[in-house]
Write a protein that holds these residues in place. Structure first.
Motif, PDB file in Angstrom:
ATOM      1  N   TRP A  43       0.819  -1.221   0.000  1.00 24.29           N
ATOM      2  CA  TRP A  43       0.000   0.000   0.000  1.00 24.29           C
ATOM      3  C   TRP A  43       0.849   1.265   0.000  1.00 24.29           C
ATOM      4  CZ3 TRP A  43      -4.532  -1.558  -1.475  1.00 24.29           C
ATOM      5  CH2 TRP A  43      -4.954  -2.838  -1.107  1.00 24.29           C
ATOM      6  N   GLU A  44       2.133   1.128  -0.355  1.00 24.62           N
ATOM      7  CA  GLU A  44       2.982   2.316  -0.445  1.00 24.62           C
ATOM      8  C   GLU A  44       2.953   2.779  -1.893  1.00 24.62           C
ATOM      9  OE1 GLU A  44       6.593   0.780   1.161  1.00 24.62           O
ATOM     10  OE2 GLU A  44       5.686   0.589   3.156  1.00 24.62           O
ATOM     11  N   LEU A  45       1.947   3.543  -2.244  1.00 27.48           N
ATOM     12  CA  LEU A  45       1.720   3.945  -3.629  1.00 27.48           C
ATOM     13  C   LEU A  45       1.664   5.473  -3.711  1.00 27.48           C
ATOM     14  CD1 LEU A  45      -1.235   1.463  -4.360  1.00 27.48           C
ATOM     15  CD2 LEU A  45       1.121   1.195  -5.129  1.00 27.48           C
ATOM     16  N   THR A  46       2.353   6.029  -4.701  1.00 21.64           N
ATOM     17  CA  THR A  46       2.198   7.468  -4.953  1.00 21.64           C
ATOM     18  C   THR A  46       0.803   7.694  -5.543  1.00 21.64           C
ATOM     19  OG1 THR A  46       2.967   7.281  -7.227  1.00 21.64           O
ATOM     20  CG2 THR A  46       4.660   7.650  -5.528  1.00 21.64           C
ATOM     21  N   ASP A  47       0.382   8.948  -5.618  1.00 18.65           N
ATOM     22  CA  ASP A  47      -0.947   9.241  -6.183  1.00 18.65           C
ATOM     23  C   ASP A  47      -1.074   8.683  -7.602  1.00 18.65           C
ATOM     24  OD1 ASP A  47      -1.564  10.455  -3.851  1.00 18.65           O
ATOM     25  OD2 ASP A  47      -1.442  12.515  -4.618  1.00 18.65           O
ATOM     26  N   GLU A  48       0.001   8.850  -8.361  1.00 10.90           N
ATOM     27  CA  GLU A  48      -0.028   8.356  -9.754  1.00 10.90           C
ATOM     28  C   GLU A  48      -0.139   6.833  -9.800  1.00 10.90           C
ATOM     29  OE1 GLU A  48       3.307   9.737 -12.046  1.00 10.90           O
ATOM     30  OE2 GLU A  48       2.555  11.806 -11.888  1.00 10.90           O
ATOM     31  N   GLU A  49       0.647   6.192  -8.937  1.00 14.42           N
ATOM     32  CA  GLU A  49       0.583   4.718  -8.905  1.00 14.42           C
ATOM     33  C   GLU A  49      -0.803   4.253  -8.452  1.00 14.42           C
ATOM     34  OE1 GLU A  49       5.298   3.848  -7.867  1.00 14.42           O
ATOM     35  OE2 GLU A  49       3.860   4.094  -6.246  1.00 14.42           O
TER      36      GLU A  49
END
Ligand SMILES: O=C(O)CCC(=O)C(=O)O
Ligand SMILES: [Fe+2]
Length: 353
Positions: A43-49
């Motif tokens: 769940w370590e996702l940037t907004d884009e990811e």
């Protein structure tokens, strides 16, 4: 699959049930379809990811209705530990398990060979124990009197909470894609509410020896779990390495003459997910709840036991299911569930929690 347009009527047979009752045959097997695997990287996702993942979830859920997660934030050790809790639980004597027997119409407690699917008309060859937070009074084994399951309650509730978090995070993608606020589904799956309906189920499919693993008069095997769709929004299914048997079939093809089932090999570190009927209705039928079943391998051979653990994210009873496009009249999750239970299992099971 078409949903009922007379949702409050309890006398009509919902189309889901009508279809399910025609799903009992063996069919064929195909490996042509793929169940997409989505890595959510703890769940370590940037907004884009995150936006890109939302597209992956949407594609999977609008087509096959099944997908698998990796990197979902529950470790292999935690999953294995909960399977070990389940093994110790089902090893208890029958009269001890009977002290927490499932009351009719409630998704809670222990049942043994009691769930009859409309697709097969025979009891699933399994036993299970269900945990639904607000319904647990009198439903826990006395751990002092049964030291082999000491710590079961605490461990199971902690595992249930982890499952809840994964389910809510997945539902965030669907909320946004449907045009709702990101926390829309989280707000109606409130573990503190008396009307909460999320359920962790531990399932034990008993071993069968070759003499008992026989075909019925139609050539059908004994079903571990007959073909069905799930009633809830989203199911997370934990399986364990090598204990396979789950098969899936997209709904659009289910009404056809040739029913071709895709096996989903069991892996402990992969979380298999499917859309349920409530989310299909809530999305105006854009997200697909699909048929699945558990088949013991071939007839006439010894079949080893199998464990699985589904977590059913199911909206609180007072949550109003209303799709953004208004395809169906609004109804509460409680009314919806009562309608489905009544249609599947008859009057004795409905109207209770
Ligand atoms: O045990 C499995 O693999 C599937 C169980 C299932 O589909 C259910 O309990 O709804
Ligand atoms: Fe299921």
């Amino acid at each position: 699959m078409v949903h009922s347009t007379t949702p409050t009527s309890t006398d009509t047979v919902p189309p889901e049930l009508e279809l399910e009752s025609r799903m009992g045959g063996v069919g064929t097997e195909t490996t042509d379809r793929a169940v997409p695997v989505i890595d959510v990287r703890n769940w370590e996702l940037t907004d884009e990811e995150w936006d890109a993942k939302a597209e992956e979830f949407w594609d999977a859920a609008t087509t096959i209705g099944f997908f698998q997660l990796t990197g979902f934030g529950i470790t292999r050790q935690e999953i294995e530990a909960q399977f070990a809790e389940a093994e110790r639980f089902f090893a208890l004597p029958g009269d001890t398990l009977a002290t927490v027997a499932k009351p009719k119409g409630r998704n809670v407690g222990f049942e043994h060979r009691s769930q009859i699917r409309p697709s097969t008309g025979t009891p699933d060859e399994k036993e299970s124990y269900q945990i639904t937070r607000p319904l647990m009074e009198g439903m826990w084994i006395d751990e002092d009197a049964n030291p082999s399951v000491a710590g079961f309650r605490e461990a199971s509730l902690a595992f249930e909470a982890k499952c809840h978090e994964v389910a809510m995070r997945v539902l965030e993608f669907f909320a946004v894609k449907l045009g709702f606020p990101k926390d829309y589904f989280r707000k109606v799956h409130d573990p503190e509410s008396d009307l909460h309906q999320c359920t962790l189920r531990m399932i034990h499919y008993m071993a069968m020896d070759a003499r008992h693993n026989v075909a019925d008069e139609h050539g059908n095997p004994i079903w571990r779990a007959g073909a069905h769709t799930d009633f809830n929004l989203l199911t997370l299914l934990f399986q364990t390495d090598g204990q396979s048997g789950l098969q899936v079939m997209p709904g659009a093809e289910a009404g056809g003459d040739v029913q071709a089932w895709t096996p989903v090999p069991a892996r402990t570190d992969v979380l298999t997910c499917n859309i349920g009927d409530m989310l299909m209705r809530w999305s105006d039928d854009r997200l697909k709840s699909n048929f699945h079943r558990v088949k013991a391998a071939d007839i006439g051979v010894d079949i080893p036991e199998r464990y699985s653990m589904p977590y059913f994210a199911q909206a609180d009873r007072d949550a109003v299911i209303a799709g953004p496009r208004g395809k169906y009249p609004p109804m509460t999750a409680g009314e919806y569930l009562d309608m489905r239970i009544q249609a599947n299992f008859g009057k004795a099971e409905s109207g209770k929690r």
